[in-house]
Design a protein around this motif. Sequence first.
Motif, PDB file in Angstrom:
ATOM      1  N   PHE A  26       0.930  -1.306   0.095  1.00 50.55           N
ATOM      2  CA  PHE A  26       0.115   0.193   0.045  1.00 50.55           C
ATOM      3  C   PHE A  26       0.949   1.277  -0.153  1.00 50.55           C
ATOM      4  CE2 PHE A  26      -2.631  -3.331   1.715  1.00 50.55           C
ATOM      5  CZ  PHE A  26      -3.975  -3.204   0.863  1.00 50.55           C
ATOM      6  N   ARG A  27       0.894   1.711  -1.261  1.00 54.21           N
ATOM      7  CA  ARG A  27       1.907   3.034  -1.500  1.00 54.21           C
ATOM      8  C   ARG A  27       1.006   4.295  -1.647  1.00 54.21           C
ATOM      9  NH1 ARG A  27       5.188   0.908  -5.511  1.00 54.21           N
ATOM     10  NH2 ARG A  27       3.604   1.569  -6.945  1.00 54.21           N
ATOM     11  N   PHE A  28       1.100   5.271  -0.848  1.00 53.06           N
ATOM     12  CA  PHE A  28       0.678   6.461  -1.218  1.00 53.06           C
ATOM     13  C   PHE A  28       1.363   7.230  -1.973  1.00 53.06           C
ATOM     14  CE2 PHE A  28      -1.721   5.125   2.636  1.00 53.06           C
ATOM     15  CZ  PHE A  28      -3.178   5.608   2.439  1.00 53.06           C
ATOM     16  N   ARG A  29       0.764   8.107  -2.628  1.00 49.99           N
ATOM     17  CA  ARG A  29       1.332   9.426  -3.453  1.00 49.99           C
ATOM     18  C   ARG A  29       2.007  10.343  -2.247  1.00 49.99           C
ATOM     19  NH1 ARG A  29       0.398   9.946  -9.106  1.00 49.99           N
ATOM     20  NH2 ARG A  29      -1.475   8.463  -9.494  1.00 49.99           N
ATOM     21  N   GLU A  30       2.859  11.167  -2.619  1.00 47.89           N
ATOM     22  CA  GLU A  30       3.789  11.982  -1.709  1.00 47.89           C
ATOM     23  C   GLU A  30       2.863  12.893  -0.696  1.00 47.89           C
ATOM     24  OE1 GLU A  30       7.520  13.255  -0.409  1.00 47.89           O
ATOM     25  OE2 GLU A  30       6.810  12.079  -2.167  1.00 47.89           O
ATOM     26  N   PRO A  31       3.420  12.759   0.372  1.00 48.69           N
ATOM     27  CA  PRO A  31       2.547  13.169   1.658  1.00 48.69           C
ATOM     28  C   PRO A  31       2.393  14.782   1.424  1.00 48.69           C
ATOM     29  CG  PRO A  31       4.220  11.862   2.658  1.00 48.69           C
ATOM     30  CD  PRO A  31       4.395  11.825   0.934  1.00 48.69           C
ATOM     31  N   TYR A  32       1.468  15.575   1.629  1.00 46.10           N
ATOM     32  CA  TYR A  32       1.244  16.866   1.866  1.00 46.10           C
ATOM     33  C   TYR A  32       1.192  17.507   0.204  1.00 46.10           C
ATOM     34  CZ  TYR A  32       2.416  16.745   6.670  1.00 46.10           C
ATOM     35  OH  TYR A  32       2.655  16.364   7.893  1.00 46.10           O
ATOM     36  N   SER A  33       0.767  16.469  -0.640  1.00 43.92           N
ATOM     37  CA  SER A  33       0.564  16.848  -1.968  1.00 43.92           C
ATOM     38  C   SER A  33      -0.832  17.041  -2.035  1.00 43.92           C
ATOM     39  CB  SER A  33       1.223  15.747  -2.888  1.00 43.92           C
ATOM     40  OG  SER A  33       0.885  14.741  -2.893  1.00 43.92           O
ATOM     41  N   ASP A  34      -1.217  17.286  -3.384  1.00 41.80           N
ATOM     42  CA  ASP A  34      -2.706  17.313  -3.545  1.00 41.80           C
ATOM     43  C   ASP A  34      -3.306  15.989  -3.772  1.00 41.80           C
ATOM     44  OD1 ASP A  34      -2.957  20.190  -3.562  1.00 41.80           O
ATOM     45  OD2 ASP A  34      -2.779  20.544  -5.759  1.00 41.80           O
ATOM     46  N   LEU A  35      -2.654  15.128  -4.016  1.00 43.60           N
ATOM     47  CA  LEU A  35      -3.171  13.777  -4.119  1.00 43.60           C
ATOM     48  C   LEU A  35      -2.651  12.911  -2.948  1.00 43.60           C
ATOM     49  CD1 LEU A  35      -2.794  13.166  -8.033  1.00 43.60           C
ATOM     50  CD2 LEU A  35      -4.741  13.730  -6.709  1.00 43.60           C
ATOM     51  N   ALA A  36      -2.081  13.389  -1.909  1.00 42.14           N
ATOM     52  CA  ALA A  36      -1.725  12.847  -0.628  1.00 42.14           C
ATOM     53  C   ALA A  36      -2.687  11.688  -0.235  1.00 42.14           C
ATOM     54  CB  ALA A  36      -1.483  13.873   0.481  1.00 42.14           C
ATOM     55  N   PHE A  37      -3.872  11.555  -0.576  1.00 46.08           N
ATOM     56  CA  PHE A  37      -4.989  10.704  -0.142  1.00 46.08           C
ATOM     57  C   PHE A  37      -5.033   9.512  -0.974  1.00 46.08           C
ATOM     58  CE2 PHE A  37      -6.675  13.349  -3.327  1.00 46.08           C
ATOM     59  CZ  PHE A  37      -7.568  12.501  -3.918  1.00 46.08           C
ATOM     60  N   ALA A  38      -4.120   9.507  -1.955  1.00 46.98           N
ATOM     61  CA  ALA A  38      -4.396   8.595  -3.143  1.00 46.98           C
ATOM     62  C   ALA A  38      -3.329   7.291  -3.194  1.00 46.98           C
ATOM     63  CB  ALA A  38      -4.559   9.011  -4.576  1.00 46.98           C
ATOM     64  N   LEU A  39      -3.840   6.197  -3.182  1.00 47.50           N
ATOM     65  CA  LEU A  39      -2.798   5.219  -3.374  1.00 47.50           C
ATOM     66  C   LEU A  39      -2.393   4.918  -4.807  1.00 47.50           C
ATOM     67  CD1 LEU A  39      -4.859   2.070  -1.523  1.00 47.50           C
ATOM     68  CD2 LEU A  39      -2.345   3.392  -0.639  1.00 47.50           C
ATOM     69  N   GLU A  40      -1.150   4.596  -5.054  1.00 44.37           N
ATOM     70  CA  GLU A  40      -0.620   4.100  -6.241  1.00 44.37           C
ATOM     71  C   GLU A  40      -0.786   2.736  -6.675  1.00 44.37           C
ATOM     72  OE1 GLU A  40       3.467   5.296  -6.501  1.00 44.37           O
ATOM     73  OE2 GLU A  40       3.110   7.117  -5.708  1.00 44.37           O
ATOM     74  N   ILE A  97      -8.063  -4.845  -5.553  1.00 44.55           N
ATOM     75  CA  ILE A  97      -8.015  -4.694  -4.012  1.00 44.55           C
ATOM     76  C   ILE A  97      -7.431  -3.444  -3.554  1.00 44.55           C
ATOM     77  CG2 ILE A  97      -6.727  -5.625  -2.052  1.00 44.55           C
ATOM     78  CD1 ILE A  97      -6.811  -8.266  -3.151  1.00 44.55           C
ATOM     79  N   LEU A  98      -6.509  -2.715  -4.322  1.00 46.66           N
ATOM     80  CA  LEU A  98      -6.000  -1.488  -4.010  1.00 46.66           C
ATOM     81  C   LEU A  98      -7.245  -0.197  -4.143  1.00 46.66           C
ATOM     82  CD1 LEU A  98      -2.612  -1.625  -5.383  1.00 46.66           C
ATOM     83  CD2 LEU A  98      -3.127  -1.270  -3.078  1.00 46.66           C
ATOM     84  N   MET A  99      -7.968  -0.597  -5.089  1.00 53.79           N
ATOM     85  CA  MET A  99      -9.064   0.337  -5.493  1.00 53.79           C
ATOM     86  C   MET A  99     -10.254   0.226  -4.373  1.00 53.79           C
ATOM     87  SD  MET A  99      -8.065   2.227  -7.570  1.00 53.79           S
ATOM     88  CE  MET A  99      -6.764   2.045  -6.796  1.00 53.79           C
ATOM     89  N   ALA A 100     -10.640  -1.099  -3.897  1.00 51.76           N
ATOM     90  CA  ALA A 100     -11.394  -1.219  -2.849  1.00 51.76           C
ATOM     91  C   ALA A 100     -11.049  -0.597  -1.491  1.00 51.76           C
ATOM     92  CB  ALA A 100     -11.829  -2.776  -2.671  1.00 51.76           C
ATOM     93  N   VAL A 101      -9.761  -0.665  -1.191  1.00 48.62           N
ATOM     94  CA  VAL A 101      -9.173  -0.027  -0.036  1.00 48.62           C
ATOM     95  C   VAL A 101      -9.259   1.534  -0.284  1.00 48.62           C
ATOM     96  CG1 VAL A 101      -7.121   0.114   1.471  1.00 48.62           C
ATOM     97  CG2 VAL A 101      -7.955  -2.184   0.624  1.00 48.62           C
TER      98      VAL A 101
END
Length: 159
Positions: free
Chosen positions: A10-24, A33-37
């Motif tokens: 489970f790898r997130f986008r860069e913290p404090y960026s506009d997409l920090a909430f998004a999994l890669e 599975i990643l999209m369900a999470v």
Amino acid sequence: FSCQWTRSHFRFREPYSDLAFALEAEKAGPRAILMAVQAHIIKYLLFERPTEHTHLQRLHRIGRREQGKGLSVALAELLWAAGGGRRAVISLVSTAIHITPSRDYTADDLTERIQQFEFLEKAAAQEFIFDHINCFRAEGSRGVILFLYSLLLSRTLER
């Protein structure tokens, strides 16, 4: 498991960026599975996380700790649902071997080292996941496979 699954975590986008909430997520492998999470992470960040920000502002500028909290809430929620709202089983990798390879089983250096932790309270499972979040999100952790094992064991093999 394929190479794509073995590398998955489970790898997130860069913290404090506009997409920090998004999994890669790569195009192949455990994307579903990643999209369900991901859906459960967004639900937590938008509607459950205590913050003074308004709805969509809640998704911007999230730090590493908030990413981990969102992931732990999402994983615990999904495992709790898989366990019928009565239990959650969390699988982590230990150094000890728990299954001895035989003619019917070929060692994969993961399955034989899985250690299971059962929780009868959702909050306790969530806290345990948060305390061990790097087991799911660190590179080389095979975190998505661990989550898949946890889902199967929470649901039970009979169900």
